[in-house]
Design an enzyme around this catalytic site. Structure first.
Site: not given
Lengths: 165, 87, 132
Positions: C41-42
């Site tokens: 997610g990053h």
């Protein structure tokens, strides 16, 4: 702060590039010119609790403090994105530095953390924020100063040299 | 905002404040060491220096004046003038 | 203690007191594998190890072995952190730690580098467990 409109969870997700498991802002309550208030609910279902031992005590259930900082910073990021407007399109928001981050009380499942961030200074693409996070009105985190900047994505490749994460 | 509530301007204290803010040793911050060339201060750090100086001395540094925050000497002059004007 | 980072710091140089001073220093290494959960997610198809996760690696290294005279410590605050370059999947963090007594607590100063150069510097403040 004037009663500015907030942002729905969908708008938050449209604003921030972060995704599960590290999109840590649920909703924005108020989004003003210089300030923002947003919430992050902490539940037993946080992905990090998968790593818990057989019978954790209350201390083991404390939400990771550095993720509180990340959650607060993402709140500031929503305000930063709005202030930067179209200039920030295609750019990545980078964390430059932080100072004076204090933890006052652990956060546990069932707590709803309210982040409050205020823009202290903005020049070109660099911004400085400060603020506090509270649970039920009680401070759990204070942020002395965090600097952030928008940088073109490709500046982040290892070969590209100085940039931040 | 009364001035006496804010720190009086002292060169060595300003040197220490600048050194701490840019995470370098006080000995590196000579009177004329250029923040950018000599001390590797980037745009993020430069803005931090401005904000820290503003908070400490209760002054406001306009964007146009930020250029003069380049050495200890030039910063001292800027703050000195600001405090003199205000008092 | 739960954490967003799965990697466990590996000790390179055990904590040792510096000659004629009250400071203790040691070093650790951490392999940042692409399977770290945060990378999903990053950011999707643009993996960058989050700054707070670099801090988490430093904290885990610091708390793996604290200076004997300090006794049981707990993290009180992050005095400062500066991020100098991005960390990517597959990078190896080299963490240099330096502990020094500060008032009633201890300051842990860390320098973090990858193969590409300096990545971050940090100062953590710890207080004895007993002090409220």
């Amino acid at each position: 702060m004037t009663a500015a409109a907030g942002a729905t969870s969908a708008e938050v997700r449209a604003t921030l590039p972060h995704r599960y498991p590290i999109l840590l802002v649920d909703r924005v309550l108020e989004l003003g010119e210089q300030e923002i208030r947003a919430v992050k609910a902490v539940t037993f279902n946080e992905p990090w609790y998968a790593g818990l031992g057989p019978d954790p005590d209350q201390e083991d259930l404390a939400y990771p403090p550095f993720l509180l900082i990340e959650s607060w910073t993402q709140t500031a990021g929503v305000l930063a994105k709005r202030l930067a407007g179209s200039e920030a399109d295609g750019q990545v928001m980078l964390f430059g530095s932080m100072t004076g981050i204090e933890f006052h009380r652990p956060v546990h499942p069932g707590d709803v953390v309210e982040h409050h961030a205020r823009l202290e200074r903005a020049v070109n693409d660099t911004m400085i924020f400060e603020g506090v996070s509270r649970v039920a009105g009680e401070p759990v985190l204070t942020v002395g100063r965090i600097t952030m900047a928008f940088r073109p994505g490709e500046q982040l490749n290892p070969a590209a040299g100085p940039a931040t994460g | 905002m009364s001035i006496d509530a804010v720190a009086p301007l002292d060169r060595e204290e300003l040197r220490k404040l600048l050194a701490d803010t840019i995470d370098t040793d006080v000995s590196e911050v000579s009177d004329d060491a250029d923040f950018v060339e000599a001390l590797g201060v980037d745009s993020l750090m430069a803005l931090e220096v401005v904000v820290v100086v503003e908070r400490k001395y209760g002054i406001k540094i306009a964007e146009t004046e930020m250029r003069s925050v380049r050495t200890l000497e030039s910063t001292y002059e800027l703050v000195h003038n600001k405090l003199r004007v205000a008092s | 203690m739960i954490s967003p980072v799965q990697a466990v710091p590996e000790r390179l140089r055990p904590l040792a007191r510096e000659e004629g001073s009250e400071s203790w220093s040691g070093s650790y290494s951490v392999e940042i594998s692409e399977s770290e959960p945060v990378f999903a997610g990053h950011y999707p198809d643009f993996p960058i190890f989050p700054g707070v996760c670099v801090m988490e690696c430093v904290r885990r290294a610091a708390e793996a072995e604290t200076p004997p005279p300090a006794g049981k410590l707990r993290l009180d605050s992050v005095e400062s952190t500066r991020f100098l370059s991005a960390v990517h999947p597959g990078d190896r963090l080299a963490i240099e730690l330096n502990w020094s007594p500060r008032g009633e607590g201890w300051r842990c100063q860390a320098k973090v580098a990858t193969q590409h150069g300096q990545a971050a510097t940090m100062r953590l403040r710890y207080l004895p467990e007993a002090v409220a």
